[in-house]
Write an enzyme that holds these catalytic residues in place. Structure first.
Site, short mmCIF file in Angstrom:
data_model
loop_
_atom_site.label_atom_id
_atom_site.label_comp_id
_atom_site.label_asym_id
_atom_site.label_seq_id
_atom_site.Cartn_x
_atom_site.Cartn_y
_atom_site.Cartn_z
N ASP A 65 0.83 -1.21 0.00
CA ASP A 65 0.00 0.00 0.00
C ASP A 65 0.87 1.26 0.00
O ASP A 65 1.98 1.26 0.53
CB ASP A 65 -0.90 -0.02 1.24
N HIS A 124 2.14 3.57 -9.09
CA HIS A 124 1.86 2.15 -9.37
C HIS A 124 3.02 1.52 -10.15
O HIS A 124 3.40 0.38 -9.91
CB HIS A 124 0.55 2.02 -10.14
N LEU A 127 9.73 -20.68 -5.57
CA LEU A 127 8.89 -19.74 -4.83
C LEU A 127 7.48 -19.82 -5.40
O LEU A 127 7.28 -19.68 -6.60
CB LEU A 127 9.43 -18.30 -4.99
#
Ligand code: IPE
Ligand code: IPE
Ligand code: MG
Length: 253
Positions: free
Chosen positions: A33, A50, A144
Site C-alpha cells: 500500500d 503504481h 517460490l
C-alpha cells in the site's frame, strides 16, 4: 558517524547472513500500500506510483528467493478497488497485463510459480488469459510459490467456500460432520498454501482491508510507515529480522 552506528545499522538492517536460517517465515503475505501517496509526494500522477510499485515488487521477489521463503502472497488489487476512478482502474489493468508479460520470462527462469488468487469471473478476459498463461508456463516451478491476489476479497472468498460446501453437501459429495479447519481451507483460493506466518503492510495504515481474513488467524503482523515503492530489500530484511524476534505461541505457553 557515531561509535555505535555500525552496531546499530547491523541490527536495523541485517544482512542475510545475520538472519537465522532456521526461522525464515515459510509464507509471507504483503499488502503493498501507498503507491498513490508516494507519487503525490513527488507531484507525480498516481500512475507513476503504481509503476514504481512494480519495481519494488521485483526486488522483494528476488530477496524472497534468496531468503528461502517458499510462499509469497501479494495484494495487488482488491475487489473493492474497482470503485476507484475509471482512469486509475484502466491504468492498473494495463499495468498488470504489461508487467505480467514482461516479467514472465525472468520469473520462470528463477523457478517462480505464479498463481492468481481471486475471483476470476469478473476479471477482464485479456488479463485472465495473461494470468492463466503465466500459471501454465510456471506450473512445474517450485522455488517460490508466488500468489498474486487480484480481484481478491476475503469475505467473498469465504462466502464462495460456504456456497461450494452447501452444493457438495446437497449432492452428498461431502459429509458435513467431517468438515474442519483444515479441509475448509481447501475451498479457499489459497488451497494448498500454508497460512501466512508473516503479514506486512506498508504505508502506515493499520488495517487488513479484506485480505486473507481466514488465513491470518495466527500470522505475525508488521505495519510499517514506508510507502510501498520505497520498500526495498533492506526494509524486507529488517522486517524478517523483527519477525525472528517474535515469540509465536499459538495459544500455548
Ligand atoms: C496500493 O497503493 C495499490 C493498490 C491498491 C492498487 P494505493 O493506490 O492504495 O496507494 P495509496 O494508499 O492511495 O497511497
Ligand atoms: C489494499 O489497499 C489493497 C491493495 C493493496 C491492493 P487499499 O489502499 O485499497 O486499502 P484501503 O482502502 O486503504 O483500506
Ligand atoms: Mg491504499
Amino acid at each position: 558517524m557515531s561509535l555505535f552506528s555500525p552496531v546499530f545499522s547491523s541490527i536495523m538492517t541485517p544482512t542475510i547472513k545475520e538472519l537465522k536460517k532456521n526461522n525464515i517465515p515459510e509464507h509471507v503475505a504483503i499488502i503493498m500500500d501507498g503507491n498513490g501517496r508516494w507519487a503525490s509526494k513527488r507531484k507525480l500522477p498516481r500512475s507513476a506510483g503504481h509503476k514504481a510499485g512494480v519495481e519494488a515488487l521485483r526486488d522483494i521477489i528476488t530477496t524472497s528467493i534468496e531468503l528461502g521463503i517458499k510462499f509469497l502472497t501479494v495484494y495487488s488489487f482488491s475487489s473493492e478497488n474497482w470503485q476507484r476512478p475509471e482512469d486509475e482502474v484502466n491504468f492498473l489493468l494495463n499495468l498488470f497485463l504489461v508487467s505480467l508479460n514482461e516479467e514472465l520470462g525472468s520469473l520462470d527462469k528463477n523457478g517462480v510459480r505464479v498463481r492468481l488468487i481471486g475471483e476470476r469471473k469478473e476479471v477482464p478476459s485479456e488479463i485472465l488469459k495473461a494470468f492463466e498463461n503465466a500459471e501454465k508456463k510456471t506450473r512445474d516451478n517450485d522455488n517460490l510459490y508466488f500468489n498474486i491476489a487480484f480481484n481478491y476479497g476475503s469475505r467473498q472468498e469465504i462466502i464462495n467456500a460456504i456456497k461450494k460446501i452447501c452444493k457438495e453437501a446437497s449432492r452428498n459429495d461431502i459429509d458435513l460432520e467431517q468438515l474442519d479447519e483444515r479441509n475448509f481451507s481447501d475451498y479457499l483460493f489459497t488451497k494448498g498454501c500454508p497460512d501466512p506466518d508473516f503479514l506486512i503492510r506498508t504505508s502506515g495504515e493499520y488495517r487488513v482491508s479484506n485480505f486473507l481474513l481466514w488465513q491470518i488467524a495466527y500470522s505475525e503482523f508488521y505495519f510499517i510507515k514506508t510507502l510501498w515503492p520505497d520498500f526495498k530489500r533492506k526494509d524486507f530484511l529488517r522486517a524478517i529480522y523483527y519477525y525472528q524476534r517474535r515469540n509465536r505461541r499459538f495459544g500455548r505457553l
